[in-house]
Design a protein around this motif. Structure first.
Motif, short mmCIF file in Angstrom:
data_model
loop_
_atom_site.label_atom_id
_atom_site.label_comp_id
_atom_site.label_asym_id
_atom_site.label_seq_id
_atom_site.Cartn_x
_atom_site.Cartn_y
_atom_site.Cartn_z
N MET A 182 -34.36 -2.63 -8.46
CA MET A 182 -33.46 -1.88 -7.59
C MET A 182 -33.54 -2.47 -6.18
SD MET A 182 -33.44 2.16 -6.96
CE MET A 182 -33.43 2.71 -5.29
N LYS A 183 -32.42 -2.85 -5.65
CA LYS A 183 -32.35 -3.43 -4.31
C LYS A 183 -32.09 -2.33 -3.29
CE LYS A 183 -32.77 -7.81 -4.94
NZ LYS A 183 -33.76 -8.60 -4.31
N THR A 184 -32.67 -2.50 -2.11
CA THR A 184 -32.46 -1.58 -1.01
C THR A 184 -31.28 -2.09 -0.18
OG1 THR A 184 -34.81 -1.10 -0.92
CG2 THR A 184 -33.52 -0.57 1.03
N GLU A 185 -30.36 -1.23 0.14
CA GLU A 185 -29.24 -1.62 1.01
C GLU A 185 -29.78 -1.80 2.43
OE1 GLU A 185 -24.90 0.02 2.49
OE2 GLU A 185 -25.81 0.89 0.71
N ILE A 186 -29.41 -2.90 3.04
CA ILE A 186 -29.89 -3.24 4.38
C ILE A 186 -28.74 -3.18 5.37
CG2 ILE A 186 -30.95 -5.06 5.77
CD1 ILE A 186 -32.83 -4.03 3.69
N VAL A 187 -29.02 -2.66 6.57
CA VAL A 187 -28.04 -2.57 7.64
C VAL A 187 -28.56 -3.38 8.82
CG1 VAL A 187 -26.88 -1.01 9.25
CG2 VAL A 187 -27.30 -0.27 6.91
N LEU A 188 -27.71 -4.22 9.37
CA LEU A 188 -28.08 -4.99 10.55
C LEU A 188 -28.02 -4.09 11.77
CD1 LEU A 188 -28.77 -7.77 11.74
CD2 LEU A 188 -26.33 -8.18 11.96
N LEU A 189 -29.12 -4.03 12.52
CA LEU A 189 -29.22 -3.17 13.68
C LEU A 189 -29.55 -4.03 14.89
CD1 LEU A 189 -29.42 -0.26 14.85
CD2 LEU A 189 -31.84 -0.32 14.24
N ALA A 190 -28.70 -4.03 15.89
CA ALA A 190 -28.94 -4.82 17.10
C ALA A 190 -29.89 -4.07 18.03
CB ALA A 190 -27.61 -5.09 17.81
N ASP A 195 -39.42 9.55 11.21
CA ASP A 195 -40.25 10.65 11.70
C ASP A 195 -39.28 11.69 12.25
OD1 ASP A 195 -42.19 12.32 12.71
OD2 ASP A 195 -42.79 10.98 14.34
N GLY A 196 -38.99 12.69 11.45
CA GLY A 196 -37.98 13.68 11.83
C GLY A 196 -36.62 13.01 11.87
N LYS A 197 -35.99 13.00 13.04
CA LYS A 197 -34.70 12.33 13.19
C LYS A 197 -34.84 11.02 13.96
CE LYS A 197 -31.75 16.27 12.66
NZ LYS A 197 -30.36 16.54 12.72
N LYS A 198 -36.05 10.47 13.97
CA LYS A 198 -36.30 9.20 14.66
C LYS A 198 -36.61 8.11 13.66
CE LYS A 198 -38.37 11.42 18.67
NZ LYS A 198 -39.58 11.56 19.48
N LEU A 199 -36.07 6.92 13.91
CA LEU A 199 -36.43 5.73 13.15
C LEU A 199 -37.50 5.00 13.95
CD1 LEU A 199 -36.02 3.62 10.91
CD2 LEU A 199 -34.23 2.63 12.32
N VAL A 200 -38.66 4.79 13.36
CA VAL A 200 -39.77 4.14 14.05
C VAL A 200 -39.93 2.74 13.47
CG1 VAL A 200 -42.23 4.25 14.57
CG2 VAL A 200 -40.90 6.37 14.39
N ILE A 201 -39.92 1.75 14.35
CA ILE A 201 -40.15 0.36 13.98
C ILE A 201 -41.37 -0.10 14.76
CG2 ILE A 201 -39.20 -1.98 13.93
CD1 ILE A 201 -36.40 -0.69 14.13
N GLU A 202 -42.39 -0.60 14.05
CA GLU A 202 -43.60 -1.01 14.73
C GLU A 202 -44.22 -2.21 14.04
OE1 GLU A 202 -45.98 2.51 14.68
OE2 GLU A 202 -46.42 2.35 12.56
N ASN A 203 -45.08 -2.90 14.78
CA ASN A 203 -45.83 -4.02 14.21
C ASN A 203 -46.69 -3.53 13.07
OD1 ASN A 203 -44.97 -6.17 15.70
ND2 ASN A 203 -46.73 -6.24 17.04
#
Length: 83
Positions: free
Chosen positions: A1-9, A31-39
């Motif tokens: 199953m592949k995950t759909e990816i969205v390009l985010l600037a 996290d709730g209504k936040k998208l968290v991107i971290e190292n």
């Protein structure tokens, strides 16, 4: 199953300010209504599911420490897989 990816600037300045550099492995979660991107500083907690194509560790340079690599069971260079 592949995950759909969205390009985010994301402005490069913001990534640098957050300590995220090109080529670093990252993790993302909601996290709730936040998208968290971290190292992803510690790859030791990754559970290998055998999906090497989408593996966040696959893009990192091998340091030769096979014993601590989460993908050691599936890595073609691992001593575990030498016959």
């Amino acid at each position: 199953m592949k995950t759909e990816i969205v390009l985010l600037a994301v402005p490069a300045e913001m990534l640098l300010e957050a300590g995220i550099f090109e080529g670093d492995p990252m993790q993302m979660y909601v996290d709730g209504k936040k998208l968290v991107i971290e190292n992803l500083d510690d790859v030791g907690d990754i559970v290998c599911e055998g999906d090497c194509e989408d593996c966040p560790v696959d893009q990192t340079d091998c340091d030769g420490e096979c014993d601590s690599c989460p993908c050691r069971e599936h890595c073609e260079y691992s001593e575990v897989n030498e016959k």
